[in-house]
Design a protein around this motif. Structure first.
Motif, PDB file in Angstrom:
ATOM      1  N   ILE A 194      -9.083  -1.929   0.720  1.00 15.14           N
ATOM      2  CA  ILE A 194      -7.793  -1.840   0.666  1.00 15.14           C
ATOM      3  C   ILE A 194      -7.170  -1.226  -0.792  1.00 15.14           C
ATOM      4  CG2 ILE A 194      -5.496  -3.180   0.411  1.00 15.14           C
ATOM      5  CD1 ILE A 194      -6.421  -5.554   2.066  1.00 15.14           C
ATOM      6  N   GLY A 195      -6.865  -0.233  -0.302  1.00 15.71           N
ATOM      7  CA  GLY A 195      -6.571   0.997  -1.592  1.00 15.71           C
ATOM      8  C   GLY A 195      -5.489   0.901  -2.156  1.00 15.71           C
ATOM      9  N   GLU A 196      -5.177   1.539  -3.290  1.00 10.26           N
ATOM     10  CA  GLU A 196      -4.022   1.291  -4.200  1.00 10.26           C
ATOM     11  C   GLU A 196      -2.758   1.709  -3.718  1.00 10.26           C
ATOM     12  OE1 GLU A 196      -4.201   0.099  -7.398  1.00 10.26           O
ATOM     13  OE2 GLU A 196      -6.169  -0.069  -7.062  1.00 10.26           O
ATOM     14  N   GLU A 197      -2.701   2.346  -2.677  1.00  7.89           N
ATOM     15  CA  GLU A 197      -1.124   2.582  -1.944  1.00  7.89           C
ATOM     16  C   GLU A 197      -0.861   1.410  -1.251  1.00  7.89           C
ATOM     17  OE1 GLU A 197      -2.059   6.097   0.123  1.00  7.89           O
ATOM     18  OE2 GLU A 197      -1.017   7.462  -1.361  1.00  7.89           O
ATOM     19  N   GLN A 198      -1.761   0.779  -0.471  1.00  9.05           N
ATOM     20  CA  GLN A 198      -1.538  -0.455   0.212  1.00  9.05           C
ATOM     21  C   GLN A 198      -1.246  -1.627  -0.547  1.00  9.05           C
ATOM     22  OE1 GLN A 198      -3.386  -2.771   4.328  1.00  9.05           O
ATOM     23  NE2 GLN A 198      -4.426  -1.229   3.366  1.00  9.05           N
ATOM     24  N   PHE A 199      -1.957  -1.795  -1.587  1.00 11.53           N
ATOM     25  CA  PHE A 199      -1.770  -2.822  -2.683  1.00 11.53           C
ATOM     26  C   PHE A 199      -0.237  -2.794  -3.223  1.00 11.53           C
ATOM     27  CE2 PHE A 199      -6.065  -4.594  -2.801  1.00 11.53           C
ATOM     28  CZ  PHE A 199      -5.830  -5.899  -2.776  1.00 11.53           C
ATOM     29  N   ALA A 200       0.161  -1.582  -3.568  1.00 11.96           N
ATOM     30  CA  ALA A 200       1.372  -1.381  -3.829  1.00 11.96           C
ATOM     31  C   ALA A 200       2.449  -1.898  -3.013  1.00 11.96           C
ATOM     32  CB  ALA A 200       1.680   0.198  -4.195  1.00 11.96           C
ATOM     33  N   PHE A 201       2.283  -1.673  -1.982  1.00 14.47           N
ATOM     34  CA  PHE A 201       3.184  -1.762  -0.533  1.00 14.47           C
ATOM     35  C   PHE A 201       3.125  -3.433  -0.595  1.00 14.47           C
ATOM     36  CE2 PHE A 201       3.144  -3.318   3.697  1.00 14.47           C
ATOM     37  CZ  PHE A 201       4.539  -3.153   4.170  1.00 14.47           C
ATOM     38  N   ILE A 202       1.833  -4.099  -0.565  1.00 11.87           N
ATOM     39  CA  ILE A 202       1.574  -5.482  -0.416  1.00 11.87           C
ATOM     40  C   ILE A 202       2.498  -6.355  -1.710  1.00 11.87           C
ATOM     41  CG2 ILE A 202       0.129  -7.549  -0.722  1.00 11.87           C
ATOM     42  CD1 ILE A 202      -1.991  -5.530   0.543  1.00 11.87           C
ATOM     43  N   GLU A 203       2.267  -5.755  -2.895  1.00  9.86           N
ATOM     44  CA  GLU A 203       2.932  -6.199  -4.049  1.00  9.86           C
ATOM     45  C   GLU A 203       4.477  -6.224  -3.910  1.00  9.86           C
ATOM     46  OE1 GLU A 203       0.752  -4.194  -6.911  1.00  9.86           O
ATOM     47  OE2 GLU A 203      -1.227  -5.588  -6.691  1.00  9.86           O
ATOM     48  N   LYS A 204       4.965  -4.987  -3.436  1.00  9.60           N
ATOM     49  CA  LYS A 204       6.386  -4.810  -3.453  1.00  9.60           C
ATOM     50  C   LYS A 204       6.932  -5.720  -2.389  1.00  9.60           C
ATOM     51  CE  LYS A 204      10.169  -1.340  -2.501  1.00  9.60           C
ATOM     52  NZ  LYS A 204      10.775  -2.220  -1.614  1.00  9.60           N
ATOM     53  N   LEU A 234      -5.932  -9.818  -3.230  1.00  9.99           N
ATOM     54  CA  LEU A 234      -4.918 -10.732  -2.674  1.00  9.99           C
ATOM     55  C   LEU A 234      -4.394 -11.855  -2.819  1.00  9.99           C
ATOM     56  CD1 LEU A 234      -6.221  -9.652   1.066  1.00  9.99           C
ATOM     57  CD2 LEU A 234      -3.827  -8.988   0.080  1.00  9.99           C
ATOM     58  N   VAL A 235      -5.247 -12.752  -3.401  1.00 11.82           N
ATOM     59  CA  VAL A 235      -4.999 -14.163  -3.564  1.00 11.82           C
ATOM     60  C   VAL A 235      -4.015 -13.973  -5.053  1.00 11.82           C
ATOM     61  CG1 VAL A 235      -5.578 -16.228  -4.403  1.00 11.82           C
ATOM     62  CG2 VAL A 235      -6.858 -15.240  -2.667  1.00 11.82           C
ATOM     63  N   GLN A 236      -4.513 -13.168  -5.941  1.00  8.13           N
ATOM     64  CA  GLN A 236      -3.612 -12.839  -6.992  1.00  8.13           C
ATOM     65  C   GLN A 236      -2.161 -12.480  -6.788  1.00  8.13           C
ATOM     66  OE1 GLN A 236      -5.143 -10.199 -10.025  1.00  8.13           O
ATOM     67  NE2 GLN A 236      -3.762 -10.975 -11.703  1.00  8.13           N
TER      68      GLN A 236
END
Length: 309
Positions: A194-204, A234-236
């Motif tokens: 899960i790359g940085e762009e996807q993690f940015a979407f998750i966090e937003k 993800l848990v964080q």
């Protein structure tokens, strides 16, 4: 619909889901989860599962990936598979929300076909007070060698032509793969990326929806079985909110509780056996949301009998 995706990254009118979420004025609802249809789908099982789910009348359906056999080197084969599958889903009339599995997205050709037809690799939606994150774990692709692709296609044909021999011919293929990959470290450990762009979407998305009662994280590969930092990150990001993780990939139903959170690995909804096991059966998972809490019921397809009065 309360659907969310990365509008800057995915500039397309294509969508991976089929149908629309029904309107709801309550936070109590039901949905169904379908497991892997492939590899080496048993003809008619997934289609019968759709018919049975339709009778149960959920608000919508979630699928954990591996919907087609895939691993095509020519786009025409992939398009034929998607055309046939999507006809069955559309005819059911069920709102259907999938994630991509390795069979759906397993090489550059499959990736291109997915993006041409479905546009978006990952997305989220909200239904009542429940948030769903439909994530993508299939980057980078792990294409089969030409020799293994040929063996894969032959195994697919033989498993359909000689269903009573399917387990044996699949085992032969898996042994061949094991021999060719014997020098690869940790080959049986999921390797979701899960790359940085996807993690940015998750966090937003999580930041924008702090008030939900429950968050479902849906992936194809069970990220909690990985030795990478993906699961911990993800848990964080979930930051102690109530959540449930859903995945597939291994064709075996398992429920694990981690710090009070359910982690559910779906088994098969149409796929052939890869190995024997007492919990190795075709099933769907029925989820009833009530007062912000889910209850889960695994329904064996072999035990469902529709009576038409």
């Amino acid at each position: 619909m309360n659907m969310f995706y990365d509008e800057l990254l995915f500039r397309t009118d294509k969508r991976p889901w089929i149908g629309e979420l029904p309107q709801t004025s309550t936070n109590d609802f039901n949905f169904a989860i379908m497991g892997d249809r492939s590899g080496f789908a048993i003809e008619g099982v997934f289609e019968e599962a759709l018919r049975q789910v339709k009778r149960l009348n959920p608000d919508f359906v979630v699928a954990v990936g591996d919907l087609i056999e895939g691993y095509w080197q020519q786009a025409d084969g992939a398009h034929r598979e998607w055309d046939e599958l999507e006809r069955h889903i559309q005819s059911s009339g069920l709102p259907f929300f999938p994630v991509a599995g390795n069979h759906d997205y397993g090489n550059e050709v499959m990736k291109k076909v997915w993006q041409e037809r479905k546009g978006i690799d990952y997305y989220a939606f909200r239904y009542g007070n429940v948030l769903f994150l439909a994530l993508h774990t299939e980057e980078p692709q792990h294409a089969l060698s030409p020799e293994l692709e040929l063996a894969f296609r032959e195994t697919e044909l033989r498993s359909k032509r000689e269903p009573e021999q399917a387990e044996e011919v699949i085992r032969e293929l898996l042994e061949s793969i094991a021999e060719q990959t014997k020098d690869i470290k940790n080959k049986h450990v999921p390797n979701p990326c899960i790359g940085e762009e996807q993690f940015a979407f998750i966090e937003k998305t999580l930041h924008d929806h702090p008030d939900v009662d429950m968050t479902f994280v849906i992936t194809h590969q069970p990220v909690w079985k990985t030795d990478s930092a993906v699961y911990e990150r993800l848990v964080q990001a979930l930051n102690a909110r109530p959540f449930t993780m859903l995945a597939g990939h291994f064709h075996k139903l398992e429920l694990t509780k981690v710090a009070g959170h359910a982690h559910i690995q779906m088994g098969r909804t149409g796929a052939n056996k890869h190995k024997a096991g007492l919990d190795d059966f075709h099933h769907i998972l029925w989820v009833a949301m009530k007062d912000g809490l889910p209850t889960f019921t695994a329904i064996k397809l072999e035990g469902m009998l529709a009576l038409d009065a």
